[in-house]
Design a protein around this motif. Structure first.
Motif, short mmCIF file in Angstrom:
data_model
loop_
_atom_site.label_atom_id
_atom_site.label_comp_id
_atom_site.label_asym_id
_atom_site.label_seq_id
_atom_site.Cartn_x
_atom_site.Cartn_y
_atom_site.Cartn_z
N GLY A 1 -31.94 68.60 60.63
CA GLY A 1 -30.79 67.97 59.98
C GLY A 1 -29.68 67.42 61.23
O GLY A 1 -29.98 67.35 62.22
N ASP B 1 -23.09 64.70 59.43
CA ASP B 1 -22.82 63.68 58.97
C ASP B 1 -21.39 63.02 59.49
O ASP B 1 -20.98 63.87 60.18
CB ASP B 1 -23.08 63.76 57.60
CG ASP B 1 -22.03 64.43 56.84
OD1 ASP B 1 -21.21 65.15 57.56
OD2 ASP B 1 -22.38 64.92 55.76
N ALA C 1 -26.11 67.81 57.17
CA ALA C 1 -26.83 66.85 56.44
C ALA C 1 -28.31 66.82 56.66
O ALA C 1 -28.79 66.45 57.81
CB ALA C 1 -26.41 65.26 56.41
N VAL D 1 -32.40 65.81 56.69
CA VAL D 1 -33.06 64.44 56.87
C VAL D 1 -34.00 64.50 55.62
O VAL D 1 -34.82 65.38 55.40
CB VAL D 1 -33.62 64.52 57.89
CG1 VAL D 1 -34.83 63.18 58.16
CG2 VAL D 1 -32.76 64.37 59.08
N THR D 2 -33.84 63.46 54.97
CA THR D 2 -34.77 62.84 53.66
C THR D 2 -34.83 61.53 53.65
O THR D 2 -34.29 60.96 54.45
CB THR D 2 -34.19 63.53 52.42
OG1 THR D 2 -33.02 62.61 52.27
CG2 THR D 2 -33.75 65.16 52.29
N ALA E 1 -34.10 59.72 51.51
CA ALA E 1 -32.98 59.07 50.80
C ALA E 1 -31.90 59.14 52.21
O ALA E 1 -30.72 58.23 52.15
CB ALA E 1 -32.34 59.62 49.64
N ASN E 2 -31.86 60.03 53.03
CA ASN E 2 -31.16 60.18 54.13
C ASN E 2 -31.73 60.20 55.54
O ASN E 2 -31.79 61.46 56.16
CB ASN E 2 -30.26 61.61 53.91
CG ASN E 2 -28.98 61.60 54.64
OD1 ASN E 2 -28.40 60.66 54.89
ND2 ASN E 2 -28.47 62.92 55.02
N PRO E 3 -32.10 59.16 55.97
CA PRO E 3 -32.85 59.29 57.22
C PRO E 3 -32.07 59.56 58.34
O PRO E 3 -30.87 59.72 58.39
CB PRO E 3 -33.54 57.92 57.40
CG PRO E 3 -32.46 57.09 56.74
CD PRO E 3 -31.96 57.72 55.31
N PRO F 1 -30.07 59.41 61.53
CA PRO F 1 -29.53 58.14 62.13
C PRO F 1 -29.87 57.97 63.58
O PRO F 1 -30.09 58.86 64.53
CB PRO F 1 -28.03 58.47 62.33
CG PRO F 1 -27.94 59.92 62.12
CD PRO F 1 -29.45 60.38 61.60
#
Length: 142
Positions: A19, A22, A28, A30-31, A33-35, A37
């Motif tokens: 994670g 954010d 947040a 890591v998926t 859809a949510n790579p 950063p």
């Protein structure tokens, strides 16, 4: 993605997640859809400083891209020395690279290695060649 069966004797599988904080400073995960950063490095590189010489002189400038290693390749059959110089005033003042006050990126033979990682906008790199004999083939690139 297929499931992995849980086999005895364990009966469980430890999980690990990555994670990051954010924009609200909350965790947040890591998926897809949510790579994670990351900072993307520019793909465009400066034109290489390349050629050969059989003379003493200053070669350049090479304009490095920020935060990427600068590679120096020296080859050929030659004697003399080559050192990397750096300028932050458009080439008016050129200073040799140092590390801990000791000369850095100074060569008396062939090499292929990273010599610098620039972090200042507008800095320029040069090759200071002291020629004795032979032909020095040089290439500075990123």
């Amino acid at each position: 993605m297929p499931s992995t069966p849980i086999l005895n004797p364990a009966g469980y599988v430890p999980t690990v997640a990555i994670g990051f904080a954010d924009i609200t400073n909350s965790l947040a995960a890591v998926t897809a859809a949510n790579p994670l950063p990351i900072v993307q490095q520019p793909i465009n590189a400066s034109a290489a400083l390349a050629g050969s010489t059989a003379a003493t002189g200053i070669l350049g400038p090479f304009v490095p891209v920020l935060d990427r290693p600068v590679m120096l390749l020296l080859s050929g059959t030659w004697t003399g020395s080559v050192r990397v110089l750096r300028s932050t005033d458009a080439g008016t003042t050129k200073l040799p690279l140092t590390l801990g006050g000791i000369g850095w990126a100074q060569f008396t033979g062939n090499c292929c290695e990273p010599v610098w990682d620039e972090s200042s906008v507008g800095a320029l790199l040069y090759l200071d060649v002291t020629y004795a004999s032979g032909t020095i083939v040089y290439r500075m690139e990123q």
